[in-house]
Design a protein around this motif. Structure first.
Motif, PDB file in Angstrom:
ATOM      1  N   LYS A  78       1.110   0.793   1.220  1.00 37.75           N
ATOM      2  CA  LYS A  78       1.596  -0.490   1.738  1.00 37.75           C
ATOM      3  C   LYS A  78       0.596  -1.092   2.714  1.00 37.75           C
ATOM      4  O   LYS A  78       0.390  -2.300   2.765  1.00 37.75           O
ATOM      5  CB  LYS A  78       2.931  -0.231   2.458  1.00 37.75           C
ATOM      6  CG  LYS A  78       4.005  -1.229   2.104  1.00 37.75           C
ATOM      7  CD  LYS A  78       5.258  -0.923   2.876  1.00 37.75           C
ATOM      8  CE  LYS A  78       6.440  -0.804   1.950  1.00 37.75           C
ATOM      9  NZ  LYS A  78       7.639  -0.351   2.639  1.00 37.75           N
ATOM     10  N   LYS A  85       3.199   6.480   0.342  1.00 40.34           N
ATOM     11  CA  LYS A  85       3.825   5.165   0.150  1.00 40.34           C
ATOM     12  C   LYS A  85       3.446   4.231   1.316  1.00 40.34           C
ATOM     13  O   LYS A  85       3.112   3.072   1.112  1.00 40.34           O
ATOM     14  CB  LYS A  85       5.359   5.306   0.096  1.00 40.34           C
ATOM     15  CG  LYS A  85       5.862   5.800  -1.243  1.00 40.34           C
ATOM     16  CD  LYS A  85       7.304   5.381  -1.509  1.00 40.34           C
ATOM     17  CE  LYS A  85       8.280   6.096  -0.621  1.00 40.34           C
ATOM     18  NZ  LYS A  85       9.681   5.875  -0.945  1.00 40.34           N
ATOM     19  N   ARG A  86       3.503   4.792   2.532  1.00 42.99           N
ATOM     20  CA  ARG A  86       3.161   4.007   3.731  1.00 42.99           C
ATOM     21  C   ARG A  86       1.689   3.570   3.680  1.00 42.99           C
ATOM     22  O   ARG A  86       1.366   2.405   3.889  1.00 42.99           O
ATOM     23  CB  ARG A  86       3.408   4.882   4.975  1.00 42.99           C
ATOM     24  CG  ARG A  86       3.122   4.214   6.297  1.00 42.99           C
ATOM     25  CD  ARG A  86       2.953   5.254   7.379  1.00 42.99           C
ATOM     26  NE  ARG A  86       1.814   6.135   7.060  1.00 42.99           N
ATOM     27  CZ  ARG A  86       1.681   7.401   7.471  1.00 42.99           C
ATOM     28  NH1 ARG A  86       2.605   7.953   8.198  1.00 42.99           N
ATOM     29  NH2 ARG A  86       0.621   8.114   7.146  1.00 42.99           N
TER      30      ARG A  86
END
Ligand SMILES: [Zn+2]
Length: 273
Positions: A216, A212-213
């Motif tokens: 992003k 997820k990081r």
């Protein structure tokens, strides 16, 4: 009297299930004796790149599992798609890759596989603040815990041919099916032992957060960033990478690789030479 009635009902149910299991076991013994058709094997050699790379004992296991799988699952063509042996065998082979080297009940919840010629429009329903929204989305596959799985045939063929792009819709949807076996699609399939759950939860949730990081921050990733959608998609996407980019996955995500290697009972790195 009441007790006798309960006992008789219990006995009838027990005999019914016992009988069903005996029939199934006899059926499986019969199937085991049937040879794997040569034309199926030739078709796999021509169309399933990974099959040619696998060691002979795993090919043997896969061929046996394909026979059982095809005996138990129903295929239906959608939008004019004709169901042939080639379709059944190529989908079954990719599905059985995920259950090699172990005793299995062959995706016990799954009854029907629906095959579209190409991508199709699937209805998605979402509820937000009490408002129900329906929309149609172009889709290559779906897996339902209620016993159905849907695949686009052209994407299934492409997935079987190209074994290095970390994209395989059949692995993806069947990983969902494994995840759904316990009734919840949460990225945690049924593991072999109770002690396995703690490290599975720790490693997969950490890796999910990392993806997820990275998504992003627009970072390059081994796994498809779609896996950052939720833990169920993460497990399905990680499974695709495990079989199609095992070296890169092991290098960048050693703990995740170890968990998947343990779960899938295989080490695809050895097949890549
Ligand atoms: Zn998915």
């Amino acid at each position: 009297m009441g007790f006798l009635l309960v006992f008789i009902v219990f006995l009838v149910i027990a005999i019914f299930f016992l009988g069903k299991n005996v029939v199934r076991e006899n059926n499986r013994k019969k199937i085991m004796k049937n040879p794997f058709p040569l034309e199926w094997e030739n078709y796999l050699k021509e169309n399933y790149t990974l099959f040619n790379k696998m060691p002979p004992e795993l090919q043997h296991d896969m061929k046996n599992k394909i026979k059982f799988f095809l005996n138990e699952k129903n295929f239906f063509g959608c939008e004019g798609q004709e169901i042939t042996d080639q379709i059944r065998v190529l989908i079954a082979a990719q599905a059985c890759l995920l259950i090699l080297n172990r005793e299995t009940s062959y995706y016990p919840k799954l009854r029907s596989i629906f095959v579209y010629p190409t991508s199709y429009l699937a209805k998605r329903v979402s509820v937000n603040s009490g408002i129900v929204t329906e929309k149609f989305q172009v889709t290559l596959g779906e897996s339902w815990g209620s016993g159905e799985l849907v695949l686009a045939w052209d994407a299934s063929v492409h997935g079987a041919k190209n074994m290095f792009d970390s994209r395989n819709v059949v692995y993806h949807e069947f990983a969902h099916q494994l995840d759904q076996e316990d009734g919840v699609a949460d990225g945690a399939p049924i593991l072999e032992s109770r002690s396995s759950y703690a490290s599975w939860a720790r490693v997969l949730s950490q890796e999910f957060e990392n993806l997820k990081r990275d998504k992003k921050r627009w970072r390059k990733t081994v796994m498809n960033k779609y896996g950052a959608s939720n833990p169920a998609e993460f497990f399905a996407v990680a499974s695709e990478s495990f079989f199609e980019k095992p070296r890169q996955l092991k290098k960048k995500h050693p703990e995740l690789y170890q968990e998947l290697k343990h779960y899938y009972h295989t080490d695809p790195i050895g097949w890549m030479d």
